[in-house]
Design a protein around this motif. Sequence first.
Motif, mmCIF file in Angstrom:
data_model
loop_
_atom_site.group_PDB
_atom_site.id
_atom_site.type_symbol
_atom_site.label_atom_id
_atom_site.label_comp_id
_atom_site.label_asym_id
_atom_site.label_seq_id
_atom_site.Cartn_x
_atom_site.Cartn_y
_atom_site.Cartn_z
ATOM 1 N N ARG A 60 -14.251 -24.507 51.050
ATOM 2 C CA ARG A 60 -13.837 -23.583 52.235
ATOM 3 C C ARG A 60 -12.650 -22.954 51.857
ATOM 4 N N LEU A 61 -12.446 -21.741 52.417
ATOM 5 C CA LEU A 61 -11.403 -20.730 52.418
ATOM 6 C C LEU A 61 -10.038 -21.318 52.735
ATOM 7 N N ASN A 62 -10.119 -22.308 53.754
ATOM 8 C CA ASN A 62 -8.720 -22.942 54.304
ATOM 9 C C ASN A 62 -8.332 -24.155 53.330
ATOM 10 N N GLU A 63 -9.479 -24.637 52.736
ATOM 11 C CA GLU A 63 -9.266 -25.615 51.612
ATOM 12 C C GLU A 63 -8.576 -25.111 50.413
ATOM 13 N N LEU A 64 -9.118 -23.813 49.728
ATOM 14 C CA LEU A 64 -8.543 -23.345 48.895
ATOM 15 C C LEU A 64 -7.243 -22.956 49.415
ATOM 16 N N ASN A 65 -6.756 -22.423 50.309
ATOM 17 C CA ASN A 65 -5.442 -22.112 50.655
ATOM 18 C C ASN A 65 -4.419 -23.268 50.637
ATOM 19 N N ASP A 66 -4.958 -24.377 50.748
ATOM 20 C CA ASP A 66 -4.065 -25.644 50.532
ATOM 21 C C ASP A 66 -3.830 -25.771 49.073
ATOM 22 N N HIS A 67 -4.472 -25.036 48.154
ATOM 23 C CA HIS A 67 -4.169 -25.344 46.800
ATOM 24 C C HIS A 67 -3.468 -24.223 46.113
ATOM 25 N N VAL A 68 -3.347 -23.140 46.671
ATOM 26 C CA VAL A 68 -2.501 -21.873 46.084
ATOM 27 C C VAL A 68 -1.305 -21.427 46.879
ATOM 28 N N LEU A 69 -0.379 -20.795 46.426
ATOM 29 C CA LEU A 69 0.812 -20.392 46.842
ATOM 30 C C LEU A 69 0.757 -19.046 47.344
ATOM 31 N N LEU A 70 -0.128 -18.955 48.373
ATOM 32 C CA LEU A 70 -0.205 -17.482 48.960
ATOM 33 C C LEU A 70 -0.642 -17.687 50.439
ATOM 34 N N SER A 71 -0.090 -16.574 51.315
ATOM 35 C CA SER A 71 -0.480 -16.803 52.698
ATOM 36 C C SER A 71 -2.135 -16.656 52.693
ATOM 37 N N GLN A 72 -2.499 -17.223 54.036
ATOM 38 C CA GLN A 72 -3.863 -17.194 54.395
ATOM 39 C C GLN A 72 -4.169 -15.548 54.306
ATOM 40 N N SER A 73 -3.400 -14.663 54.755
ATOM 41 C CA SER A 73 -4.058 -13.323 54.668
ATOM 42 C C SER A 73 -4.112 -12.614 53.134
ATOM 43 N N SER A 74 -2.913 -12.961 52.400
ATOM 44 C CA SER A 74 -2.978 -12.534 51.083
ATOM 45 C C SER A 74 -4.111 -13.323 50.256
ATOM 46 N N LEU A 75 -4.475 -14.501 50.490
ATOM 47 C CA LEU A 75 -5.459 -15.142 49.809
ATOM 48 C C LEU A 75 -6.868 -14.506 50.168
ATOM 49 N N SER A 76 -7.059 -14.250 51.423
ATOM 50 C CA SER A 76 -8.197 -13.467 51.885
ATOM 51 C C SER A 76 -8.458 -12.042 51.176
ATOM 52 N N ARG A 77 -7.448 -11.322 51.171
ATOM 53 C CA ARG A 77 -7.451 -10.081 50.378
ATOM 54 C C ARG A 77 -7.717 -10.136 48.771
ATOM 55 N N LEU A 78 -7.082 -11.465 48.150
ATOM 56 C CA LEU A 78 -7.406 -11.440 47.000
ATOM 57 C C LEU A 78 -9.073 -12.183 46.645
ATOM 58 N N VAL A 79 -9.309 -12.774 47.526
ATOM 59 C CA VAL A 79 -10.969 -13.213 47.476
ATOM 60 C C VAL A 79 -11.528 -12.204 47.567
ATOM 61 N N GLU A 80 -11.464 -11.143 48.398
ATOM 62 C CA GLU A 80 -12.213 -9.760 48.608
ATOM 63 C C GLU A 80 -12.201 -9.169 47.424
ATOM 64 N N ARG A 81 -11.257 -9.284 46.559
ATOM 65 C CA ARG A 81 -11.119 -8.307 45.316
ATOM 66 C C ARG A 81 -11.763 -9.044 44.328
ATOM 67 N N LEU A 82 -11.958 -10.383 44.279
ATOM 68 C CA LEU A 82 -12.716 -11.031 43.315
ATOM 69 C C LEU A 82 -14.000 -11.119 43.567
ATOM 70 N N GLU A 83 -14.645 -10.941 44.778
ATOM 71 C CA GLU A 83 -15.786 -10.771 45.127
ATOM 72 C C GLU A 83 -16.356 -9.399 44.730
ATOM 73 N N LYS A 84 -15.778 -8.441 44.922
ATOM 74 C CA LYS A 84 -16.224 -7.016 44.649
ATOM 75 C C LYS A 84 -16.201 -7.170 43.161
ATOM 76 N N ARG A 85 -15.328 -7.729 42.372
ATOM 77 C CA ARG A 85 -15.642 -7.869 40.953
ATOM 78 C C ARG A 85 -16.817 -8.731 40.280
ATOM 79 N N GLY A 86 -17.564 -9.281 41.620
ATOM 80 C CA GLY A 86 -18.660 -10.067 40.974
ATOM 81 C C GLY A 86 -18.076 -11.775 40.475
ATOM 82 N N LEU A 87 -16.821 -12.130 40.759
ATOM 83 C CA LEU A 87 -16.222 -13.309 40.156
ATOM 84 C C LEU A 87 -16.454 -14.528 41.037
ATOM 85 N N VAL A 88 -16.650 -14.310 42.531
ATOM 86 C CA VAL A 88 -16.587 -15.316 43.587
ATOM 87 C C VAL A 88 -17.755 -14.724 44.350
ATOM 88 N N ALA A 89 -18.508 -15.603 45.078
ATOM 89 C CA ALA A 89 -19.408 -15.592 46.165
ATOM 90 C C ALA A 89 -18.972 -16.194 47.377
#
Length: 157
Positions: A60-89
């Motif tokens: 879950r995105l909120n569980e991932l947020n527990d493990h990284v040093l980013l705000s929820q909104s920054s993490l959401s934008r980062l995940v969007e970039r990774l998804e656009k690059r085809g690295l995460v689904a």
Amino acid sequence: MAGRGSESPVRLAAETWESLFRTQVAVMRRLQSGPAFRKLPVNEYDVLFTLSRCPSGWLRLNELNDHVLLSQSSLSRLVERLEKRGLVARMPAPEDGRGVLLKLTDEGRELQKEIGREHIRDISALVTPALTPEEQKELTRLTDKLRSSLGKRQQSR
């Protein structure tokens, strides 16, 4: 000057924290400047690494947020970039329409492994000359103990 034994517990705790923090900053700066992170910034790699450790493959995105040093909104934008690059689904969580589940794609898993192998070599080159194997084990024991105590305090609140 008084020895460490006569310092106040508050001052000793502050000095311990500062030493831990300054060391972590120095080590991370050194590692980030190394060749392992030319293909992907360390915060993006951290997401791939965390997802690679998930036994079910999905997290879950909120569980991932527990493990990284980013705000929820920054993490959401980062995940969007990774998804656009085809690295995460990602997909909506089946039991909760608001939740989001994430997993590595095959391309993301391969990139994580590639960077991870080089990152491990960089870590070894940094740590091995500085600390004996016994010191490494003791440092791991102490940092695990500190992190474990934080989980216990959160549960008791």
